[in-house]
Design an enzyme around this catalytic site. Structure first.
Site, PDB file in Angstrom:
ATOM      1  N   ASP A 177       8.359 -10.082  -6.006  1.00 12.89           N
ATOM      2  CA  ASP A 177       9.738  -9.755  -6.359  1.00 12.89           C
ATOM      3  C   ASP A 177      10.117 -10.338  -7.717  1.00 12.89           C
ATOM      4  O   ASP A 177       9.285 -10.921  -8.420  1.00 12.89           O
ATOM      5  CB  ASP A 177      10.662 -10.248  -5.238  1.00 12.89           C
ATOM      6  N   GLU A 210       9.720  -5.153  -9.548  1.00 13.35           N
ATOM      7  CA  GLU A 210      10.472  -5.549 -10.737  1.00 13.35           C
ATOM      8  C   GLU A 210      11.736  -4.721 -10.902  1.00 13.35           C
ATOM      9  O   GLU A 210      12.477  -4.908 -11.862  1.00 13.35           O
ATOM     10  CB  GLU A 210       9.509  -5.429 -11.939  1.00 13.35           C
ATOM     11  N   TRP A 211      11.982  -3.805  -9.912  1.00 19.81           N
ATOM     12  CA  TRP A 211      13.193  -2.981  -9.832  1.00 19.81           C
ATOM     13  C   TRP A 211      13.328  -1.949 -10.947  1.00 19.81           C
ATOM     14  O   TRP A 211      14.410  -1.396 -11.164  1.00 19.81           O
ATOM     15  CB  TRP A 211      14.463  -3.837  -9.787  1.00 19.81           C
ATOM     16  N   GLY A 212      12.268  -1.721 -11.715  1.00 15.83           N
ATOM     17  CA  GLY A 212      12.326  -0.740 -12.792  1.00 15.83           C
ATOM     18  C   GLY A 212      13.085  -1.205 -14.010  1.00 15.83           C
ATOM     19  O   GLY A 212      13.360  -0.396 -14.910  1.00 15.83           O
ATOM     20  N   ASP A 232      17.104  -1.833  -4.893  1.00 10.56           N
ATOM     21  CA  ASP A 232      16.866  -1.733  -3.455  1.00 10.56           C
ATOM     22  C   ASP A 232      17.529  -0.514  -2.841  1.00 10.56           C
ATOM     23  O   ASP A 232      18.659  -0.159  -3.183  1.00 10.56           O
ATOM     24  CB  ASP A 232      17.422  -2.970  -2.745  1.00 10.56           C
TER      25      ASP A 232
END
Length: 674
Positions: A177, A210-212, A232
């Site tokens: 994460d 890395e959530w983009g 998320d």
């Protein structure tokens, strides 16, 4: 990633149902994260890891950090993989998310599994999972702490020792994460963990979460096997839709051992309908996304297992060619997405974003197939095969998806012709007053349909009477049987949605019988009052929202109903209106009796400086007003829309093209004149 619904830091913050089977529409790619028309596709990795998208389970979406996340649960999930046939369907990873460790490392700086949750330690769990022929995954963050507010230790500065522990325990998959990263460059942090994992000598699938934020699709193929492209997901239609739109344009970057990851599955968690969950599963599969179950399988329904265990849909996701589906068209929320398959066939998703049934159409050629005398269509939810002359079309229920596989096939004539069922207009019924509907049965096949008959049924007590022919001896290719119906709901029927079913029976030239059905929704409606009314005071036909419910006369607030605040735009308060959250759609029945919609619109002040949205008003499928992208820094924007003569008016909020983070949108002082 900041959750779109909150000011606090909970989890991710840094600092169809088919109609009848199957005019290609024009190309329209959504304004989302753009990828070049072509991106270099690297060869499959030599290590052989994740040559198809990983499939498995992750506990986070169903348990978060609650006490029921423990060793017993994890072992129970592994057992269910075997007993429920999920292992045979391809699911293999049983993954632990946050909260598996104690908040502090031991004196040697090593991670310590929580002895209450995991009394036998992680290795014992791994051994149990491995004994079932499955694999174990684990979680940590590329920061000093993980994302949970309890402050579990992250791996930043401990990459090599943590990776060694994971390998020694028998871990097969690492979700890494992005919280508490101390501002260290993302590529540096994720490269260090890649090197640490490789140094262990154990094959461990590396999931870069890395959530983009830094476009990992452009650089992470040399680091891990999959990378998150978005923030998320949450268990709502709006969240799923927003993530889908962000992930679709990234198809050129996907391939064996390198997958775009639009986050875990929410199927079965209760925030969407089964129709919406089938769409979720269908679209993740055609995008070659990892399929990580996010519901507690110990309490899952039969319908949930039926979705998760659909092997024909899973085969689309797991196709060894490794192509991600690409958008053929998307006009008006009628999406066609096609995926090249290793055997030369094409998987085609006809996905209906809108809140009403829509006809969605393309052709075998538009999907990428060569011209041929005929084609075989396989409906992957109905598990039936048909032939077509080339048209791929269906009337798709609201929020539904028809997922098919189309191929050039010399044996196409062995299958009955595909027929498409349709309904003209929306089935809006005023209680006690007959409504006129017209249905159609159209032969899409290369062969004629014979002895065609059609029937329409409604709820008990409703009167459904044909007003024209319900059958014909023969339907040639491209010809339709159109039937008029008079439909009446009993006086006093409450406003709401009611099920109708349209069925067609016919024979192939060989004599084979065939049957198909189209589930429809009839809306019992109340005519709008004369004069000017606040929209917040009127009943709506349907409402979908990106986070929590649409609120009347308050802001969106958080995820619970009724938790909004006074509507406030640029410091100005409003007593009346609607509080929404992108992606949002609210439909009103206006029955052709209204003329004008007005509102002051913008991002609610409760989100501070955050949020970007765009407002639209639609009248019977035509956009009649739009604001363009608005931010919280902008004052309220007055919006006026001419809706004269419309049967249905739709208020839409989109995410401004950057995801739904903090997109709290107010339709302040919203009124309609009728």
């Amino acid at each position: 990633m900041r959750h779109p619904h909150t000011r606090t830091i909970p989890r991710r913050v840094v600092g169809a149902l088919t109609a009848g089977l199957l005019c290609a529409a024009g190309l329209a790619v959504p304004a989302a994260a753009a990828a070049p028309a072509e991106a270099p596709v690297a060869p499959a990795p030599a290590d052989g890891l994740a040559l198809t998208p990983p499939m498995g389970f992750n506990n986070w979406n169903s348990t978060h950090c609650r006490a029921d996340f423990d060793e017993e649960m994890v072992k129970g999930i592994a057992d269910l993989f075997v007993t429920k046939g999920l292992k045979d369907a391809g699911y293999q990873y049983v993954n632990l998310d946050d909260c598996w460790a104690l908040p502090s490392r031991d004196a040697d700086g090593e991670l310590v599994p929580d002895p209450v949750r995991f009394p036998g330690g992680i290795k014992a769990v791994a051994d149990y999972v491995h004994a079932k022929g499955l694999k174990l995954g684990i979680y940590t963050s590329a920061g000093t702490k993980t994302c949970n507010s309890a402050g579990f230790p992250g791996a930043l500065g401990h990459e090599y020792s943590d990776a060694r522990q994971f390998a020694d325990w028998g871990v097969d998959y690492l979700k890494y994460d992005n919280c508490n990263n101390q501002g260290v460059d993302a590529r540096v942090r994720y490269t260090t963990m890649r090197d640490a994992l490789r140094a262990t000598g154990r094959p461990i699938v590396y999931s870069i979460c890395e959530w983009g934020q830094n476009k990992p699709w452009e650089w992470a193929a040399d680091l891990g096997e999959l990378w998150r492209t978005t923030g998320d997901i949450s268990d709502s239609w709006g969240s799923m839709l927003s993530i889908l739109k962000q992930n679709l344009p990234l198809a050129p970057y996907a391939g064996p051992g390198r997958w775009n990851d639009p986050d875990m599955l929410e199927v079965g968690n209760g925030g969407m309908t089964d129709t919406e969950y089938r769409s979720h599963f269908s679209m993740w599969s055609i995008m070659a996304a990892p399929l990580l179950i996010g519901t507690d399988l110990r309490t899952a329904s039969r319908a949930t297992f039926d979705i998760l265990d659909n092997k024909e849909v899973i085969a689309v996701d797991q196709d060894p060619l490794g192509r991600q589906g690409t958008v053929v068209s998307s006009e008006g929320g009628r999406w066609v997405v096609a995926k090249e398959m290793q055997d030369g066939s094409r998987a085609v998703a006809l996905f209906n974003e809108s809140g009403t049934a829509q006809r969605i159409s393309t052709t075998a050629r538009a999907a990428g197939l060569p011209d041929a005398p005929g084609y075989t269509l396989r409906d992957l939810w109905q598990h039936r095969s048909y032939n077509t002359a080339g048209t791929v079309s269906a009337t798709v229920p609201a929020h539904g998806t028809v997922l098919i596989r189309v191929q050039v096939d010399s044996r196409w004539a062995a299958h009955p012709p595909a027929v498409e069922l349709g309904l003209d207009g929306g089935p809006y019924v005023e209680a006690g007053t007959p409504a006129a509907l017209t249905t159609s049965v159209t032969d899409l096949g290369r062969t004629p349909a014979r002895q065609v008959s059609v029937a329409l049924t409604g709820p008990e007590g409703w009167a459904v009477t044909p007003t024209s022919a319900t059958g014909t001896a023969t339907l040639a290719t491209g010809r339709s049987l159109r039937t008029g119906w008079r439909v009446s709901a009993p006086p006093g029927t409450p406003a709401g949605s009611y099920a109708l079913t349209l069925k067609a029976r016919y024979r192939a030239p060989s004599g084979t019988r065939a049957e198909t059905a189209l589930p429809l929704t009839a809306s019992v409606v109340v005519p709008p009052p004369s004069g000017t009314s606040y929209l917040g005071d009127l009943p709506w036909l349907s409402a979908t929202n990106g986070w929590g419910p649409v609120e009347r006369d308050t802001s969106n607030g958080e995820s619970a109903a009724g938790d909004g605040n006074p509507l406030t735009l640029g410091g100005v308060g409003y007593a009346k209106g609607l509080g929404a959250h992108a992606e949002s759609s609210v439909d009103y029945y206006t029955g052709g009796a209204c003329e004008t919609v007005t509102a002051d619109v913008g991002v609610d002040d409760e989100k501070g400086a955050n949020g970007t949205v765009a407002f639209e008003v639609w009248a019977d499928g035509t956009k009649v007003a739009a604001t363009g992208v608005l931010t919280n820094a902008m004052p309220a924007r007055p919006l006026t829309a001419d809706v004269t003569g419309a049967q249905v008016v739709r208020l839409v909020v989109t995410d401004g093209g950057d995801g739904i983070d903090s997109d709290h949108a107010d339709w302040a002082d919203a009124r309609i004149a009728c």
